[in-house]
Write a protein that holds these residues in place. Structure first.
Motif, PDB file in Angstrom:
ATOM      1  N   LEU A  30       7.004  14.981  -2.962  1.00  0.00           N
ATOM      2  CA  LEU A  30       7.689  14.875  -1.845  1.00  0.00           C
ATOM      3  C   LEU A  30       7.121  13.873  -0.971  1.00  0.00           C
ATOM      4  O   LEU A  30       7.677  12.798  -0.361  1.00  0.00           O
ATOM      5  CB  LEU A  30       7.793  16.126  -0.989  1.00  0.00           C
ATOM      6  N   VAL A  31       5.575  13.968  -0.551  1.00  0.00           N
ATOM      7  CA  VAL A  31       4.949  12.777   0.067  1.00  0.00           C
ATOM      8  C   VAL A  31       5.283  11.372  -0.530  1.00  0.00           C
ATOM      9  O   VAL A  31       5.379  10.540   0.058  1.00  0.00           O
ATOM     10  CB  VAL A  31       3.423  13.238   0.300  1.00  0.00           C
ATOM     11  N   GLY A  32       4.995  11.500  -2.021  1.00  0.00           N
ATOM     12  CA  GLY A  32       5.407  10.257  -2.467  1.00  0.00           C
ATOM     13  C   GLY A  32       6.584   9.682  -2.520  1.00  0.00           C
ATOM     14  O   GLY A  32       6.485   8.413  -2.113  1.00  0.00           O
ATOM     15  N   ILE A  33       7.585  10.201  -2.306  1.00  0.00           N
ATOM     16  CA  ILE A  33       8.948   9.857  -2.134  1.00  0.00           C
ATOM     17  C   ILE A  33       9.126   9.242  -0.816  1.00  0.00           C
ATOM     18  O   ILE A  33       9.559   8.163  -0.720  1.00  0.00           O
ATOM     19  CB  ILE A  33       9.915  10.933  -2.574  1.00  0.00           C
ATOM     20  N   VAL A  34       8.578   9.857   0.094  1.00  0.00           N
ATOM     21  CA  VAL A  34       8.643   9.357   1.613  1.00  0.00           C
ATOM     22  C   VAL A  34       7.714   8.144   1.690  1.00  0.00           C
ATOM     23  O   VAL A  34       8.265   7.101   2.285  1.00  0.00           O
ATOM     24  CB  VAL A  34       8.176  10.584   2.614  1.00  0.00           C
ATOM     25  N   LEU A  35       6.627   8.154   1.017  1.00  0.00           N
ATOM     26  CA  LEU A  35       5.778   6.892   1.323  1.00  0.00           C
ATOM     27  C   LEU A  35       6.378   5.668   0.437  1.00  0.00           C
ATOM     28  O   LEU A  35       6.574   4.738   1.025  1.00  0.00           O
ATOM     29  CB  LEU A  35       4.447   7.155   0.758  1.00  0.00           C
ATOM     30  N   LEU A  36       6.963   5.927  -0.528  1.00  0.00           N
ATOM     31  CA  LEU A  36       7.695   5.055  -1.524  1.00  0.00           C
ATOM     32  C   LEU A  36       8.961   4.441  -0.624  1.00  0.00           C
ATOM     33  O   LEU A  36       9.168   3.117  -0.704  1.00  0.00           O
ATOM     34  CB  LEU A  36       7.988   5.297  -2.673  1.00  0.00           C
ATOM     35  N   SER A  37       9.373   5.345  -0.123  1.00  0.00           N
ATOM     36  CA  SER A  37      10.862   5.015   0.628  1.00  0.00           C
ATOM     37  C   SER A  37      10.665   4.213   1.710  1.00  0.00           C
ATOM     38  O   SER A  37      10.952   3.179   2.123  1.00  0.00           O
ATOM     39  CB  SER A  37      11.562   6.154   1.026  1.00  0.00           C
ATOM     40  N   ASN A  38       9.533   4.393   2.531  1.00  0.00           N
ATOM     41  CA  ASN A  38       9.056   3.884   3.659  1.00  0.00           C
ATOM     42  C   ASN A  38       8.532   2.375   3.400  1.00  0.00           C
ATOM     43  O   ASN A  38       8.966   1.281   4.195  1.00  0.00           O
ATOM     44  CB  ASN A  38       8.055   4.728   4.484  1.00  0.00           C
ATOM     45  N   GLY A  39       7.851   2.520   2.260  1.00  0.00           N
ATOM     46  CA  GLY A  39       7.190   1.208   1.856  1.00  0.00           C
ATOM     47  C   GLY A  39       8.524  -0.011   1.272  1.00  0.00           C
ATOM     48  O   GLY A  39       8.346  -1.033   1.827  1.00  0.00           O
ATOM     49  N   ILE A  40       9.498   0.550   0.827  1.00  0.00           N
ATOM     50  CA  ILE A  40      10.599  -0.174   0.249  1.00  0.00           C
ATOM     51  C   ILE A  40      11.205  -0.728   1.814  1.00  0.00           C
ATOM     52  O   ILE A  40      11.984  -1.592   1.781  1.00  0.00           O
ATOM     53  CB  ILE A  40      11.391   0.487  -0.663  1.00  0.00           C
ATOM     54  N   ASN A  41      11.452   0.394   2.513  1.00  0.00           N
ATOM     55  CA  ASN A  41      12.212  -0.063   3.756  1.00  0.00           C
ATOM     56  C   ASN A  41      11.509  -1.159   4.565  1.00  0.00           C
ATOM     57  O   ASN A  41      11.910  -1.894   5.168  1.00  0.00           O
ATOM     58  CB  ASN A  41      12.404   0.984   4.465  1.00  0.00           C
ATOM     59  N   VAL A  42      10.091  -1.184   4.687  1.00  0.00           N
ATOM     60  CA  VAL A  42       9.532  -2.239   5.287  1.00  0.00           C
ATOM     61  C   VAL A  42       9.441  -3.664   4.663  1.00  0.00           C
ATOM     62  O   VAL A  42       9.763  -4.479   4.986  1.00  0.00           O
ATOM     63  CB  VAL A  42       7.888  -1.658   5.564  1.00  0.00           C
ATOM     64  N   VAL A  83       0.845  -1.296  -0.010  1.00  0.00           N
ATOM     65  CA  VAL A  83       0.025   0.108  -0.033  1.00  0.00           C
ATOM     66  C   VAL A  83       0.845   1.166   0.013  1.00  0.00           C
ATOM     67  O   VAL A  83       0.457   2.157  -0.761  1.00  0.00           O
ATOM     68  CB  VAL A  83      -0.812  -0.098   1.056  1.00  0.00           C
ATOM     69  N   LEU A  84       1.963   1.166   0.711  1.00  0.00           N
ATOM     70  CA  LEU A  84       2.881   2.394   0.841  1.00  0.00           C
ATOM     71  C   LEU A  84       3.398   2.486  -0.500  1.00  0.00           C
ATOM     72  O   LEU A  84       3.533   3.878  -0.977  1.00  0.00           O
ATOM     73  CB  LEU A  84       4.030   2.350   1.986  1.00  0.00           C
ATOM     74  N   VAL A  85       3.850   1.736  -0.920  1.00  0.00           N
ATOM     75  CA  VAL A  85       4.619   1.778  -2.410  1.00  0.00           C
ATOM     76  C   VAL A  85       3.633   2.065  -3.345  1.00  0.00           C
ATOM     77  O   VAL A  85       4.018   2.925  -4.221  1.00  0.00           O
ATOM     78  CB  VAL A  85       5.300   0.290  -2.682  1.00  0.00           C
ATOM     79  N   ALA A  86       2.471   1.463  -3.476  1.00  0.00           N
ATOM     80  CA  ALA A  86       1.429   2.000  -4.522  1.00  0.00           C
ATOM     81  C   ALA A  86       0.949   3.500  -4.334  1.00  0.00           C
ATOM     82  O   ALA A  86       0.915   4.318  -5.376  1.00  0.00           O
ATOM     83  CB  ALA A  86       0.190   1.035  -4.356  1.00  0.00           C
ATOM     84  N   THR A  87       0.767   3.905  -3.121  1.00  0.00           N
ATOM     85  CA  THR A  87       0.440   5.263  -2.914  1.00  0.00           C
ATOM     86  C   THR A  87       1.379   6.200  -3.179  1.00  0.00           C
ATOM     87  O   THR A  87       1.375   7.116  -3.742  1.00  0.00           O
ATOM     88  CB  THR A  87      -0.108   5.450  -1.240  1.00  0.00           C
TER      89      THR A  87
END
Length: 151
Positions: A31-43, A13-17
Motif C-alpha cells: 500500500l505504501v509502495g503504491i502511494v509512493l509510486l503514484s506520487n512519484g509519477i504525478n510529480v 526516488v519516489l518511484v524507485a522506493t
C-alpha cells in the motif's frame, strides 16, 4: 527551458522506493509502495508538463502565458484512481488481518502444484521429443523432415 532537476530526482526516488515496496509480501508495504509510486509519477507528470504559467482561463491570462491544463487533469485523475486502489488494498489488508492475524500474502499451494506439474510435463515432453528424433520420428509419429507419417 529545462525541467527542475530537484523535482526530477524527487520523482525518481519516489518511484524507485515505491517499486521496491511493491515487491514486499505484506499488504501495508504494498500500500505504501503504491502511494509512493503514484506520487512519484504525478510529480513526473507535472515536471513533464512544461513551464509553470498563469491559470488557463481565457480572458484572465494571455494565451502564451498559460500553463498546460492537461498534465494537471491527468494528475487529478491519477489521484482519484490511487484513492480507489488504496481503499481496496486497505480492505484486503483488514480482511486478511481479521482472518489470519497478519497481512502477509502467502504463496498459493495450488499455484505451486500447477507450476511443478507444468515443469514436469515440459521436461517429459522434451525427453519424448529427443528420444523420438533419435528413432527417426517425432513424438506424433510423423517423419521429422517431410511431414509424412512414419511406417
Amino acid at each position: 527551458m529545462s525541467p527542475n532537476l530537484t523535482l526530477v530526482l524527487v520523482s525518481g526516488v519516489l518511484v524507485a522506493t515505491g517499486v521496491a515496496l511493491l515487491l514486499e509480501r505484506t499488504l501495508t508495504r504494498v500500500l505504501v509502495g503504491i502511494v509512493l509510486l503514484s506520487n512519484g509519477i504525478n510529480v513526473l507528470f507535472l515536471v513533464a508538463g512544461g513551464r509553470p504559467g498563469g491559470a488557463p482561463i481565457l480572458g484572465v491570462t494571455r494565451a502564451e502565458d498559460m500553463s498546460d491544463p492537461l498534465p494537471q487533469a491527468m494528475v487529478l485523475t491519477a489521484i482519484v484512481i490511487t484513492l480507489g486502489m488504496v481503499a481496496f488494498i486497505l480492505a484486503l489488508a483488514y480482511r486478511s488481518w481479521q482472518l489470519d492475524g497478519h497481512d502477509e500474502v502467502q504463496d498459493d499451494v495450488e499455484d505451486r502444484r500447477i507450476v511443478r506439474r507444468a515443469e514436469r510435463d515440459e521436461t517429459s515432453a522434451s525427453y519424448d521429443d529427443d528420444t523420438a528424433e533419435t528413432a527417426g520420428t517425432t513424438a506424433t509419429g510423423a517423419h521429422p523432415h517431410d511431414g509424412r507419417e512414419a511406417p
